[in-house]
Scaffold this motif. Structure first.
Motif, PDB file in Angstrom:
ATOM      1  N   LEU A 268      -4.153 -28.623 -21.054  1.00  0.00           N
ATOM      2  CA  LEU A 268      -4.135 -29.923 -20.388  1.00  0.00           C
ATOM      3  C   LEU A 268      -5.352 -30.747 -20.805  1.00  0.00           C
ATOM      4  O   LEU A 268      -6.328 -30.221 -21.348  1.00  0.00           O
ATOM      5  CB  LEU A 268      -4.109 -29.734 -18.869  1.00  0.00           C
ATOM      6  CG  LEU A 268      -2.965 -28.847 -18.347  1.00  0.00           C
ATOM      7  CD1 LEU A 268      -3.064 -28.705 -16.831  1.00  0.00           C
ATOM      8  CD2 LEU A 268      -1.604 -29.427 -18.745  1.00  0.00           C
ATOM      9  N   LYS A 269      -5.287 -32.041 -20.546  1.00  0.00           N
ATOM     10  CA  LYS A 269      -6.349 -32.939 -20.994  1.00  0.00           C
ATOM     11  C   LYS A 269      -7.671 -32.680 -20.292  1.00  0.00           C
ATOM     12  O   LYS A 269      -8.730 -33.044 -20.807  1.00  0.00           O
ATOM     13  CB  LYS A 269      -5.909 -34.389 -20.823  1.00  0.00           C
ATOM     14  CG  LYS A 269      -4.778 -34.798 -21.770  1.00  0.00           C
ATOM     15  CD  LYS A 269      -4.362 -36.252 -21.585  1.00  0.00           C
ATOM     16  CE  LYS A 269      -3.261 -36.625 -22.569  1.00  0.00           C
ATOM     17  NZ  LYS A 269      -2.795 -38.031 -22.391  1.00  0.00           N
ATOM     18  N   ASP A 270      -7.637 -32.050 -19.115  1.00  0.00           N
ATOM     19  CA  ASP A 270      -8.879 -31.728 -18.417  1.00  0.00           C
ATOM     20  C   ASP A 270      -9.460 -30.391 -18.839  1.00  0.00           C
ATOM     21  O   ASP A 270     -10.452 -29.920 -18.280  1.00  0.00           O
ATOM     22  CB  ASP A 270      -8.670 -31.773 -16.899  1.00  0.00           C
ATOM     23  CG  ASP A 270      -7.693 -30.710 -16.394  1.00  0.00           C
ATOM     24  OD1 ASP A 270      -7.234 -29.874 -17.206  1.00  0.00           O
ATOM     25  OD2 ASP A 270      -7.368 -30.724 -15.190  1.00  0.00           O
TER      26      ASP A 270
ATOM     27  N   GLY B 276       1.468 -37.880 -26.596  1.00  0.00           N
ATOM     28  CA  GLY B 276       0.568 -37.482 -25.519  1.00  0.00           C
ATOM     29  C   GLY B 276       1.229 -36.831 -24.328  1.00  0.00           C
ATOM     30  O   GLY B 276       0.539 -36.227 -23.497  1.00  0.00           O
TER      31      GLY B 276
ATOM     32  N   ARG C 219       2.929 -30.071 -26.597  1.00  0.00           N
ATOM     33  CA  ARG C 219       2.232 -31.345 -26.460  1.00  0.00           C
ATOM     34  C   ARG C 219       2.751 -32.272 -27.547  1.00  0.00           C
ATOM     35  O   ARG C 219       2.548 -32.031 -28.734  1.00  0.00           O
ATOM     36  CB  ARG C 219       0.732 -31.134 -26.627  1.00  0.00           C
ATOM     37  CG  ARG C 219      -0.081 -32.412 -26.731  1.00  0.00           C
ATOM     38  CD  ARG C 219      -0.226 -33.135 -25.407  1.00  0.00           C
ATOM     39  NE  ARG C 219      -1.067 -32.387 -24.483  1.00  0.00           N
ATOM     40  CZ  ARG C 219      -1.361 -32.795 -23.252  1.00  0.00           C
ATOM     41  NH1 ARG C 219      -0.862 -33.948 -22.808  1.00  0.00           N
ATOM     42  NH2 ARG C 219      -2.116 -32.054 -22.467  1.00  0.00           N
TER      43      ARG C 219
ATOM     44  N   GLU D 255       0.385 -34.655 -16.979  1.00  0.00           N
ATOM     45  CA  GLU D 255      -0.236 -33.352 -17.227  1.00  0.00           C
ATOM     46  C   GLU D 255       0.359 -32.238 -16.367  1.00  0.00           C
ATOM     47  O   GLU D 255      -0.353 -31.365 -15.857  1.00  0.00           O
ATOM     48  CB  GLU D 255      -1.744 -33.437 -17.025  1.00  0.00           C
ATOM     49  CG  GLU D 255      -2.448 -34.355 -18.023  1.00  0.00           C
ATOM     50  CD  GLU D 255      -2.172 -33.949 -19.475  1.00  0.00           C
ATOM     51  OE1 GLU D 255      -2.759 -32.961 -19.938  1.00  0.00           O
ATOM     52  OE2 GLU D 255      -1.354 -34.636 -20.130  1.00  0.00           O
TER      53      GLU D 255
END
Length: 371
Positions: free
Chosen positions: A51-53, A115, A111, A140
């Motif tokens: 995930l982006k975090d 995005g 992914r 996400e």
């Protein structure tokens, strides 16, 4: 002298257990074991996405009721890691409820280049009705879109393994499937016809290739894909011939040459291949065990190997699991940074009836892989 001989014998006995003992201490660590529980007879066939975090989401198939059969009830749940896969949350989060006649199972996560995250899985209604679906998450993995039916030109039972859908550099999505044509009321047909479905609109619509020719007439099942260099795609195929088979495409998956035998010995069990981002080499996970010897036909041991020549030859082979009674299959490969790789796979015990019921997540150090 007698004591030296005894110590040497013990050393050989330990060595004979395979490289997994060394792997556990040196460059390979078992970080999660998902075992059956009450009303949860099986946990299997999952996949990862970062995930982006920075967290890693692992979605897998959680079976319910009393039966671990492929045709029993199941739904999709998730676990999270915030430290690169070293530790995982303790409780499952429901991702997709079971809305099928039998189950929803076999996860592929991807992914996309725009995005978003794509989630692929099978909706299984009966032995003659199993179709891959796709959902999209724009937040996400917090929420997911309504499912898109990926195969609309044919009906029947389609097998899409976990960790199988890929996206090419030009954005095209490719989904390899085996079509098991089983007349209603007849026992499941083991012979699969291989196709690759493609989408050029982020999964909104899908088009089928022609059937991959099978001149040897072997039983083909559970295909996987890997993009090679020079605009070539390779399909890796589970068979009953004692070896993996392969087929190639030079037009981005629209057409495929006939499948043929490789030098990769294997029982009737799938292999998984992925490209190592930090080196550009290929990593394969499979059962290095064919149809001869004391373990003939069994899905053990579980091996890894590296190819530096686009799958022509394999080296740096290691054993990750080697229990003669173990049952190791349905691997997902996920790279973390430049030095680590996560593997999830079924790791039960066939004599105990848990062959597909237990899932392991293993964390490998790539420096160790290359030793």
């Amino acid at each position: 002298m007698k004591h030296i001989k005894i110590l040497f014998t013990v050393f050989l006995a330990i060595l004979g257990q395979g490289s997994s003992l060394y792997a556990q201490s040196a460059g390979s660590e078992l970080v999660l074991k998902l075992e059956p529980r009450p009303d949860n007879p099986r946990n299997s066939e999952g996949d990862f996405v970062t995930l982006k975090d920075g967290r890693i989401l692992f979605i897998y198939t959680r079976f319910t009721g009393a039966s671990p059969s492929d045709f029993a009830g199941a739904y999709l749940v998730g676990r999270y890691s915030s430290d690169g896969g070293k530790t995982w949350t303790k409780e499952d989060r429901t991702i997709v409820q079971n809305d099928a006649g039998m189950n929803v199972m076999s996860v592929s996560l991807l992914r996309l280049k725009n995005g978003t995250i794509a989630l692929f899985y099978a909706r299984k209604n009966s032995i003659d009705d199993c179709i891959p679906l796709m959902r999209i998450s724009k937040d996400e993995g917090e929420t997911w879109s309504e499912p898109v039916t990926c195969i609309t030109d044919k009906k029947g039972y389609f097998v899409l393994n976990n960790n199988r859908v890929i996206q090419l550099k030009n954005g095209r999505l490719l989904m390899p499937v085996a079509w098991h044509q089983t007349p209603a009321g007849v026992h499941f047909n083991e012979r699969g016809k291989l196709y690759v479905y493609r989408s050029d609109d982020q999964g909104k619509s899908w088009t089928s290739s022609a059937e991959v020719a099978n001149p040897d007439g072997v039983v083909t099942q559970e295909p996987g894909l890997i993009a090679l260099k020079k605009n070539v795609l390779m399909m890796i195929i589970r068979t009953n011939a004692g070896f993996q088979y392969q087929a190639f495409s030079k037009d981005n998956g629209e057409s495929w040459g006939p499948c043929g035998i490789t030098t990769i010995q294997s029982p009737v069990s799938p292999a998984t291949i992925a490209r190592i981002p930090s080196t550009g080499d290929l990593l394969m996970v499979w059962n290095n065990n064919g149809l001869t010897g004391p373990l003939k036909g069994l899905r053990t041991p579980l091996n890894i190997a590296v190819s530096k020549d686009e799958g022509k030859t394999w080296q740096h082979q290691k054993i990750l699991e080697d229990d003669p009674s173990g049952w190791y299959c349905y691997t997902a490969i996920h790279f973390v940074g430049k030095k680590e790789v996560l593997l999830s796979y079924c790791a039960g015990n066939r004599p105990k009836g848990t062959g597909l019921s237990i899932t392991h997540i293993r964390r490998l150090n790539l420096d160790w892989v290359y030793q």
